[in-house]
Design a protein around this motif. Sequence first.
Motif, PDB file in Angstrom:
ATOM      1  N   LEU A 449       0.823  -1.215   0.000  1.00 48.24           N
ATOM      2  CA  LEU A 449       0.000   0.000   0.000  1.00 48.24           C
ATOM      3  C   LEU A 449       0.856   1.264   0.000  1.00 48.24           C
ATOM      4  O   LEU A 449       0.626   2.182  -0.781  1.00 48.24           O
ATOM      5  CB  LEU A 449      -0.935   0.005   1.209  1.00 48.24           C
ATOM      6  N   ILE A 455       2.039   6.324  -1.857  1.00 46.99           N
ATOM      7  CA  ILE A 455       1.105   5.264  -2.231  1.00 46.99           C
ATOM      8  C   ILE A 455       1.665   4.500  -3.419  1.00 46.99           C
ATOM      9  O   ILE A 455       1.872   5.059  -4.489  1.00 46.99           O
ATOM     10  CB  ILE A 455      -0.284   5.851  -2.545  1.00 46.99           C
ATOM     11  N   ILE A 457       0.619   0.960  -4.810  1.00 49.34           N
ATOM     12  CA  ILE A 457      -0.166  -0.266  -4.804  1.00 49.34           C
ATOM     13  C   ILE A 457       0.265  -1.134  -5.983  1.00 49.34           C
ATOM     14  O   ILE A 457       0.142  -0.721  -7.136  1.00 49.34           O
ATOM     15  CB  ILE A 457      -1.668   0.053  -4.869  1.00 49.34           C
ATOM     16  N   CYS A 469      -7.821  -5.871  -6.027  1.00 47.96           N
ATOM     17  CA  CYS A 469      -7.142  -4.617  -6.387  1.00 47.96           C
ATOM     18  C   CYS A 469      -8.105  -3.430  -6.457  1.00 47.96           C
ATOM     19  O   CYS A 469      -7.737  -2.310  -6.104  1.00 47.96           O
ATOM     20  CB  CYS A 469      -6.424  -4.775  -7.720  1.00 47.96           C
ATOM     21  N   TYR A 470      -9.328  -3.653  -6.945  1.00 49.40           N
ATOM     22  CA  TYR A 470     -10.225  -2.526  -7.213  1.00 49.40           C
ATOM     23  C   TYR A 470     -11.541  -2.576  -6.444  1.00 49.40           C
ATOM     24  O   TYR A 470     -12.318  -1.630  -6.491  1.00 49.40           O
ATOM     25  CB  TYR A 470     -10.542  -2.469  -8.711  1.00 49.40           C
ATOM     26  N   THR A 502     -11.677   0.666  -0.671  1.00 39.91           N
ATOM     27  CA  THR A 502     -10.828   0.199  -1.754  1.00 39.91           C
ATOM     28  C   THR A 502      -9.378   0.262  -1.271  1.00 39.91           C
ATOM     29  O   THR A 502      -9.077   0.897  -0.246  1.00 39.91           O
ATOM     30  CB  THR A 502     -10.986   1.072  -2.998  1.00 39.91           C
ATOM     31  N   GLU A 504      -6.989   1.917  -2.683  1.00 36.16           N
ATOM     32  CA  GLU A 504      -6.575   3.320  -2.789  1.00 36.16           C
ATOM     33  C   GLU A 504      -7.014   4.107  -1.562  1.00 36.16           C
ATOM     34  O   GLU A 504      -6.248   4.899  -1.009  1.00 36.16           O
ATOM     35  CB  GLU A 504      -7.164   3.949  -4.053  1.00 36.16           C
ATOM     36  N   GLU A 505      -8.260   3.896  -1.123  1.00 36.09           N
ATOM     37  CA  GLU A 505      -8.759   4.602   0.060  1.00 36.09           C
ATOM     38  C   GLU A 505      -8.012   4.159   1.309  1.00 36.09           C
ATOM     39  O   GLU A 505      -7.674   4.980   2.175  1.00 36.09           O
ATOM     40  CB  GLU A 505     -10.260   4.338   0.219  1.00 36.09           C
ATOM     41  N   ALA A 507      -4.923   2.959   1.488  1.00 42.75           N
ATOM     42  CA  ALA A 507      -3.561   3.506   1.448  1.00 42.75           C
ATOM     43  C   ALA A 507      -3.564   4.981   1.836  1.00 42.75           C
ATOM     44  O   ALA A 507      -2.702   5.429   2.610  1.00 42.75           O
ATOM     45  CB  ALA A 507      -2.967   3.315   0.060  1.00 42.75           C
ATOM     46  N   ALA A 508      -4.517   5.744   1.303  1.00 36.75           N
ATOM     47  CA  ALA A 508      -4.591   7.173   1.623  1.00 36.75           C
ATOM     48  C   ALA A 508      -4.901   7.386   3.103  1.00 36.75           C
ATOM     49  O   ALA A 508      -4.351   8.301   3.741  1.00 36.75           O
ATOM     50  CB  ALA A 508      -5.658   7.841   0.751  1.00 36.75           C
TER      51      ALA A 508
END
Length: 557
Positions: A449, A455, A457, A469-470, A502, A504-505, A507-508
């Motif tokens: 992550l 970030i 991924i 992944c998504y 997700t 991405e969320e 990791a952020a």
Amino acid sequence: MVLLLLGQIFLIGAIKGQSSNTNDEPGKIEIGINTPVSETNQISQEPEIEPDKGVFEQASDSSSEIPNEEQKTANRTEPIDREKDREIEKENQSENQKIEKSEKPEKLKDEKLAIIETKEFENQNEKTIQIVFSKFPEIETVNSTNSLLRIRITPKIASIIPEFSRICAANLRKHTIHESPDYTEMLFFPRNFISKPNIATSTSGFPILEITLRDSEWVFPVKQMEYIEKGLNYYVDRPKTKHGFSDAYILKYDASENGLSLFPVLANEGICQREILSSMANRYDALAAINAAYFVPPKGDPIGTLIINKRLISSPLFNRSVFGITQENLPIFGNPDFSGNFIFDSSSVPIDGINQPRKDADLVIYTPEYGKWTLTSGAGLELVLTQGRVIALGRENSLIPPDGVVVSTSGEKAKILSKVRLGDNIRLEYSVNQPWNRVIHAVCGGPRLLKDGEIKINGRQEHFDSTICYGRHPRTAVALTDNGDVLLIVIDGRSAKSAGMTLEELAAYIKNLGGRQAMNLDGGGSSSMFVKGRIVNHPSDGKERPISNGLVITKKD
């Protein structure tokens, strides 16, 4: 270090003492061994499931409730033919090329410890100094406060590049180096604030010491906190996502706190087992725990690297991300690799894995920890060994002797091994690469992550499917902050109250918590957190799912 196995396999037995020091020779990873699957295609396939409806898995958001066809397609090695996947794959390849060019320092000819590269990175109101070593040293934090960091490095550093002194002089109020015959001590005095040291590895395998400097003291952004023990706090948060709010549960663990231990545990003390997290945690009198590595349903074989008490329980898979604890009790993230050879007379055949599913043309070693039988099927060749001697030959699903191993192979490698006869002596040599051959504990997850605060991924690179992944799912993750704290995180999902996240969320969100390194763990219905005697989150199955393994935090005896 190459490990020599002469039929005498170290058994895991009761692993309950794993948080304490062992009498094993420092630096060695023993062969305990375990792991993943009975069906050969379970690790190499992935499901076509709608992201919000499918079970979050990679052979394990693993659950016996998953239909058989989905189990069989749980982890495809070939990329799914989707435009987004092709774009991600292309980005990963490009990024890898850039990293390899920029990070791969020239190896030194001599074996003495040296600082071979020093770099600096700036991000908002902080700066990170990376010190790259020629080989993996022992790093001890002698003293760490906001205004001083004193570390001891063993063995003594024989060579330091001028760039190290230049970068330290430019960013620190003062730095000093003291040498003894056996070790080097470094003192760093910041202009404002300095973090605890972090350990990482470069893409080329060199160890990195990271030090973060800040203009102001870091304050953890989540306010709802419960004190558990010195060095361990529990937080509850409710961050907003694109699909609504999600309930987040966080354990913040100070790895430098000598009174606590963090380590992985196995369900019912075996690898082909499943058990609910609260039962595992109670068995170890744990203060807190989370679920950990992926596993293969229905039995519960862990997937990828698993090291417990310096014993290699399961070999690396697809070069996936791994979280570990070094002998100095320092957290580390990286991507260990595995190598080994089957040696007979003048022939040497590469070993592909330990207790992994045997695919076409693979050579896999199965140990007693895997179970009674190899559970292989199809044309192949299996050699049953005890004390390094062949005592039986078979084609599939051989009985694993309690004091030996089974060598299982097929295809071209089977043709080479067909020359072996009953009574022949065999040598097996295998190991994980540095620095992972020196860690005490390690657990595989993925995708990555965060890497060095950014970030990154890498789901396609680590062969995870698109639903992982998504998709939006309940999640479990482990992270390391700039300040040196370990974060164990669980996100609820698949409910009207909590949307999940997700990657991405996730990791952020972890980056906002101060994360510098982070990786995803098994999620979906497996995601669970135990604190002070109870499960504190709301598993999406409506109850605890029996899982293969967990990470527990206990008091030291």
